[in-house]
Every structure is written in structure tokens, then in C-alpha cells.
Design a protein around this motif. Structure first.
Motif, mmCIF file in Angstrom:
data_model
loop_
_atom_site.group_PDB
_atom_site.id
_atom_site.type_symbol
_atom_site.label_atom_id
_atom_site.label_comp_id
_atom_site.label_asym_id
_atom_site.label_seq_id
_atom_site.Cartn_x
_atom_site.Cartn_y
_atom_site.Cartn_z
ATOM 1 N N GLU A 51 0.805 -1.223 0.000
ATOM 2 C CA GLU A 51 0.000 0.000 0.000
ATOM 3 C C GLU A 51 0.841 1.276 0.000
ATOM 4 O O GLU A 51 0.326 2.361 -0.284
ATOM 5 C CB GLU A 51 -0.974 0.007 1.174
ATOM 6 C CG GLU A 51 -0.328 0.006 2.524
ATOM 7 C CD GLU A 51 -1.325 -0.057 3.667
ATOM 8 O OE1 GLU A 51 -0.937 0.290 4.794
ATOM 9 O OE2 GLU A 51 -2.487 -0.430 3.445
ATOM 10 N N ASN A 52 2.128 1.176 0.286
ATOM 11 C CA ASN A 52 2.989 2.361 0.311
ATOM 12 C C ASN A 52 3.631 2.679 -1.039
ATOM 13 O O ASN A 52 4.248 3.729 -1.190
ATOM 14 C CB ASN A 52 4.072 2.200 1.376
ATOM 15 C CG ASN A 52 3.476 2.083 2.762
ATOM 16 O OD1 ASN A 52 2.550 2.803 3.113
ATOM 17 N ND2 ASN A 52 3.975 1.154 3.541
ATOM 18 N N HIS A 53 3.494 1.785 -2.014
ATOM 19 C CA HIS A 53 4.021 2.072 -3.343
ATOM 20 C C HIS A 53 3.257 3.255 -3.945
ATOM 21 O O HIS A 53 2.040 3.376 -3.769
ATOM 22 C CB HIS A 53 3.864 0.871 -4.273
ATOM 23 C CG HIS A 53 4.950 -0.137 -4.163
ATOM 24 N ND1 HIS A 53 4.932 -1.155 -3.230
ATOM 25 C CD2 HIS A 53 6.094 -0.291 -4.868
ATOM 26 C CE1 HIS A 53 6.016 -1.893 -3.377
ATOM 27 N NE2 HIS A 53 6.746 -1.387 -4.358
ATOM 28 N N THR A 54 3.982 4.105 -4.663
ATOM 29 C CA THR A 54 3.338 5.226 -5.332
ATOM 30 C C THR A 54 2.782 4.775 -6.678
ATOM 31 O O THR A 54 3.171 3.727 -7.203
ATOM 32 C CB THR A 54 4.330 6.379 -5.578
ATOM 33 O OG1 THR A 54 5.320 5.948 -6.514
ATOM 34 C CG2 THR A 54 4.979 6.844 -4.281
ATOM 35 N N VAL A 55 1.909 5.600 -7.229
ATOM 36 C CA VAL A 55 1.356 5.319 -8.551
ATOM 37 C C VAL A 55 2.483 5.224 -9.573
ATOM 38 O O VAL A 55 2.487 4.328 -10.417
ATOM 39 C CB VAL A 55 0.318 6.396 -8.945
ATOM 40 C CG1 VAL A 55 -0.058 6.296 -10.407
ATOM 41 C CG2 VAL A 55 -0.920 6.286 -8.066
ATOM 42 N N ASN A 56 3.451 6.109 -9.490
ATOM 43 C CA ASN A 56 4.568 6.085 -10.440
ATOM 44 C C ASN A 56 5.394 4.811 -10.293
ATOM 45 O O ASN A 56 5.831 4.231 -11.296
ATOM 46 C CB ASN A 56 5.452 7.316 -10.285
ATOM 47 C CG ASN A 56 4.777 8.572 -10.809
ATOM 48 O OD1 ASN A 56 3.831 8.514 -11.582
ATOM 49 N ND2 ASN A 56 5.258 9.720 -10.376
ATOM 50 N N GLU A 57 5.617 4.353 -9.070
ATOM 51 C CA GLU A 57 6.361 3.111 -8.853
ATOM 52 C C GLU A 57 5.613 1.915 -9.443
ATOM 53 O O GLU A 57 6.211 1.041 -10.082
ATOM 54 C CB GLU A 57 6.624 2.882 -7.365
ATOM 55 C CG GLU A 57 7.632 3.824 -6.765
ATOM 56 C CD GLU A 57 7.706 3.738 -5.242
ATOM 57 O OE1 GLU A 57 8.805 4.005 -4.703
ATOM 58 O OE2 GLU A 57 6.687 3.412 -4.584
ATOM 59 N N VAL A 58 4.308 1.878 -9.233
ATOM 60 C CA VAL A 58 3.487 0.787 -9.756
ATOM 61 C C VAL A 58 3.490 0.808 -11.281
ATOM 62 O O VAL A 58 3.616 -0.239 -11.923
ATOM 63 C CB VAL A 58 2.050 0.871 -9.183
ATOM 64 C CG1 VAL A 58 1.107 -0.066 -9.900
ATOM 65 C CG2 VAL A 58 2.065 0.570 -7.693
ATOM 66 N N MET A 59 3.391 1.997 -11.872
ATOM 67 C CA MET A 59 3.446 2.109 -13.336
ATOM 68 C C MET A 59 4.772 1.578 -13.863
ATOM 69 O O MET A 59 4.805 0.879 -14.879
ATOM 70 C CB MET A 59 3.262 3.565 -13.765
ATOM 71 C CG MET A 59 1.839 4.060 -13.645
ATOM 72 S SD MET A 59 1.652 5.809 -14.020
ATOM 73 C CE MET A 59 1.971 5.822 -15.761
ATOM 74 N N GLU A 60 5.849 1.872 -13.169
ATOM 75 C CA GLU A 60 7.168 1.406 -13.590
ATOM 76 C C GLU A 60 7.268 -0.117 -13.499
ATOM 77 O O GLU A 60 7.775 -0.771 -14.412
ATOM 78 C CB GLU A 60 8.259 2.053 -12.739
ATOM 79 C CG GLU A 60 9.656 1.709 -13.186
ATOM 80 C CD GLU A 60 10.722 2.445 -12.402
ATOM 81 O OE1 GLU A 60 11.862 1.950 -12.398
ATOM 82 O OE2 GLU A 60 10.433 3.484 -11.798
ATOM 83 N N ILE A 61 6.772 -0.693 -12.399
ATOM 84 C CA ILE A 61 6.788 -2.150 -12.235
ATOM 85 C C ILE A 61 5.998 -2.821 -13.359
ATOM 86 O O ILE A 61 6.455 -3.784 -13.974
ATOM 87 C CB ILE A 61 6.217 -2.555 -10.851
ATOM 88 C CG1 ILE A 61 7.140 -2.089 -9.733
ATOM 89 C CG2 ILE A 61 5.998 -4.067 -10.776
ATOM 90 C CD1 ILE A 61 6.517 -2.181 -8.338
#
Length: 143
Positions: A85-95
Motif C-alpha cells: 500500500e505504500n508504493h506510489t502510482v509512479n512506482e506501480v506504473m514502472e513495475i
């Protein structure tokens, strides 16, 4: 913006399937609920795999109609990328971009806590951009 904010809005419910279910049952769930992936869990909600539409197509191309009777464990992707839940939207998009997939299970304390899709992420990012643009317009109007 974080995964936590996305899940607060969309909820933590995730459709799952067991690894020993027949592929035909998993396909029925995908179709009935109009979703692109099922998280595969064992009895205590630990993530053991993910089954996407792409996995289904791959096994059907290889096995033909006989694939419908195989266990989900034979068709699923066992090495699942996850987020918290602490991942950012940008981090998730990158993954998602690096892994070339559209669904990312969310894990909390070692158990399935939700799922985010590329649609969820893009929607949230668009909302952020629109909000920022409105704030800039408001700032310029009052300057």
C-alpha cells in the motif's frame, strides 16, 4: 498518490482461485466478472501465482481444448510481482511497464490485500494531472 489511496476508493476485494481448480473454472470466473486476471491463492490467502488472459491464451495455443481440464497451477505465472500500500502510482506504473503486465496484487503482512490494474493506475494519474492543472489555473486567476 499511493496504492493505499487507490484501494481506499476501489476496495480490497479480489477474485481468487485455487491452484488445483480446473482452468475451465478460472476462465468462467474471468468471463463472468469481466476481469483480466485472477490471483491464485492457497487456503490461507497467500499468493502462489496469477492467471492472466495472456496465460490462458498461451496454454490454449499449446494444449488446445485439452487445456480446459488442466489444473490452474499448470497455466498460471508462479513468480508474481507484488506491491504494497505504500508504493506510489509512479512506482506501480514502472513495475507494470518493466514486467509488461497489467495487474499487480497488493500484499500486506504476507497476505493478499487487494489488486491494482493498469486501468486503476492510469485513472488515478489522470485525476492527479487534472487536479494539478485546476490548481494552476486557480493560482493564475488569483495572481
Amino acid at each position: 498518490m499511493t496504492v493505499k489511496a487507490i484501494l481506499e476508493k476501489k476496495g480490497h476485494n479480489v477474485l481468487t482461485c485455487g491452484p488445483n481448480e480446473k482452468l475451465s473454472e478460472a476462465i468462467r470466473i474471468l468471463t463472468e466478472h469481466r476481469i483480466g486476471a485472477l490471483v491464485i491463492t492457497n487456503g490461507d490467502h497467500k499468493i502462489v501465482g496469477i492467471l492472466s488472459e495472456r496465460d490462458v491464451v498461451r496454454v490454449l495455443a499449446k494444449e488446445g481444448a485439452a487445456a480446459l481440464d488442466i489444473a490452474v497451477r499448470s497455466a498460471m505465472t508462479p513468480k508474481v510481482k507484488i506491491c504494497n500500500e505504500n508504493h506510489t502510482v509512479n512506482e506501480v506504473m514502472e513495475i507494470m511497464t518493466k514486467g509488461r503486465f497489467r495487474h499487480l496484487p497488493v500484499e500486506k503482512d504476507g497476505l493478499l490485500d487487494g489488486i491494482v490494474s493498469i486501468g486503476d493506475v492510469v485513472k488515478r494519474r489522470i485525476e492527479d494531472v487534472e487536479r494539478e492543472a485546476e490548481e494552476i489555473r486557480a493560482y493564475i486567476a488569483t495572481a
